[in-house]
Design a protein around this motif. Sequence first.
Motif, PDB file in Angstrom:
ATOM      1  N   ASP A   1       0.685  -1.254   0.170  1.00 46.09           N
ATOM      2  CA  ASP A   1      -0.023   0.018  -0.075  1.00 46.09           C
ATOM      3  C   ASP A   1       0.752   1.262  -0.030  1.00 46.09           C
ATOM      4  O   ASP A   1       0.274   2.197  -0.128  1.00 46.09           O
ATOM      5  CB  ASP A   1      -0.927  -0.050   1.339  1.00 46.09           C
ATOM      6  N   ARG A   2       2.216   0.963  -0.250  1.00 45.20           N
ATOM      7  CA  ARG A   2       3.116   2.518  -0.004  1.00 45.20           C
ATOM      8  C   ARG A   2       2.745   2.976  -1.367  1.00 45.20           C
ATOM      9  O   ARG A   2       2.671   2.560  -2.442  1.00 45.20           O
ATOM     10  CB  ARG A   2       4.463   1.942  -0.058  1.00 45.20           C
ATOM     11  N   LEU A   3       2.550   4.494  -1.122  1.00 44.21           N
ATOM     12  CA  LEU A   3       2.347   5.327  -2.154  1.00 44.21           C
ATOM     13  C   LEU A   3       3.466   5.670  -2.972  1.00 44.21           C
ATOM     14  O   LEU A   3       4.505   6.219  -2.576  1.00 44.21           O
ATOM     15  CB  LEU A   3       1.678   6.510  -1.849  1.00 44.21           C
TER      16      LEU A   3
ATOM     17  N   SER B   1      -4.831   6.658  -4.691  1.00 49.51           N
ATOM     18  CA  SER B   1      -5.023   5.295  -4.380  1.00 49.51           C
ATOM     19  C   SER B   1      -4.613   4.336  -5.506  1.00 49.51           C
ATOM     20  O   SER B   1      -4.568   3.263  -5.442  1.00 49.51           O
ATOM     21  CB  SER B   1      -6.654   5.091  -4.324  1.00 49.51           C
TER      22      SER B   1
ATOM     23  N   THR C   1       0.005   3.075  -6.140  1.00 49.52           N
ATOM     24  CA  THR C   1       0.750   2.255  -4.920  1.00 49.52           C
ATOM     25  C   THR C   1       1.790   1.338  -5.369  1.00 49.52           C
ATOM     26  O   THR C   1       1.790   0.888  -6.740  1.00 49.52           O
ATOM     27  CB  THR C   1      -0.311   1.654  -3.877  1.00 49.52           C
TER      28      THR C   1
END
Length: 346
Positions: free
Chosen positions: A21-23, A30, A33
């Motif tokens: 989920d790291r951007l 969203s 990621t």
Amino acid sequence: MAATAEIIEVDGISVRVTHPDRLYFPRLGSRGTKRHLVQYYRAVASGPMMAALRDRPTHLQRFPDGIEGEEIYQKRVPVHHPDYVKTCRVTFPSGRTADALKVTHPAAIVWAAQMGTITLHPWPVRCPDTEHPDELRVDLDPQPGVGFGQAAAVAVDVLRPLLDELGLVGYPKTSGGRGVHVFLRIATEWDFVEVRRAGIALAREVERRAPDTVTTSWWKEERGKRIFIDFNQNARDRTMAAAYSVRSTPIATVSTPLTWDELADADPDDYTMATVPDLVNQRADPWSGMDAVKQSISPLLAMADADAARGLGDLPYPPNYPKMPGEPKRVQPSRDADLTRRNRRK
């Protein structure tokens, strides 16, 4: 709580993906990621990207914290790596060696994404023969004030007709930015010095045909608002973004192979991490016949000989290279004391 790790199956191999989920691409929110990057590479790795990368030593342009974080250009594979990640010994201009990633399975591409790799940079050779390139690469690099449209026009209207005259076939792609790349598959009969010399001859002829639009000047102060053909992309250890590689741009553009007709009207921003998987599924790969074409660079070397007879010798190598035989001084013209004195005498 957000997932800290996921397992991705890639053609029978499990790849562990941490911090999915790291951007990585903040502008995409969203949809930008690490998970999206990994899913993109999983979608293209088993098909045309694998064909472009198979058995090539490959460097990794990594952004472990996303494109706004630290950039790491990694040439060596970590000592501890999965068994499905293979390596290949390469020799740098300094004479030092390293074990680079050798792509032998689509899982290696997904593993690279897991390592925070945005862009994969393959050598123009295939292991184990890392001394004889099988690609001659043309990098049409727009200088400030010049855009993709001009680079595409030079490729389509100047470079392609020249290649046709020489009986050569080039395969274009977007760079993922403002530039255009054209790759020529060649026989592995020549070393890096000879392939670079052939690339210089090709670049000079394009420049002669479009002098107001194209330059081969290594020195930025002489380029002006023109397309620079970076002939040094054919030197040892110089790499270019792989076909189907994501680039570290805000919208995650992709360096995308195109047909010549597509290139004429292309907008590089149309080819992104979000759009290219569908494109790959909907059409044939424009580079699908590339490996069947093993071309001779003898016509280009003949052009290089003709240039030499007219007094046009070698051009400067990048600054980190040892001094090469026949190479001119690596001094930009505005700082060349000998040139200044000669001009004063005129």
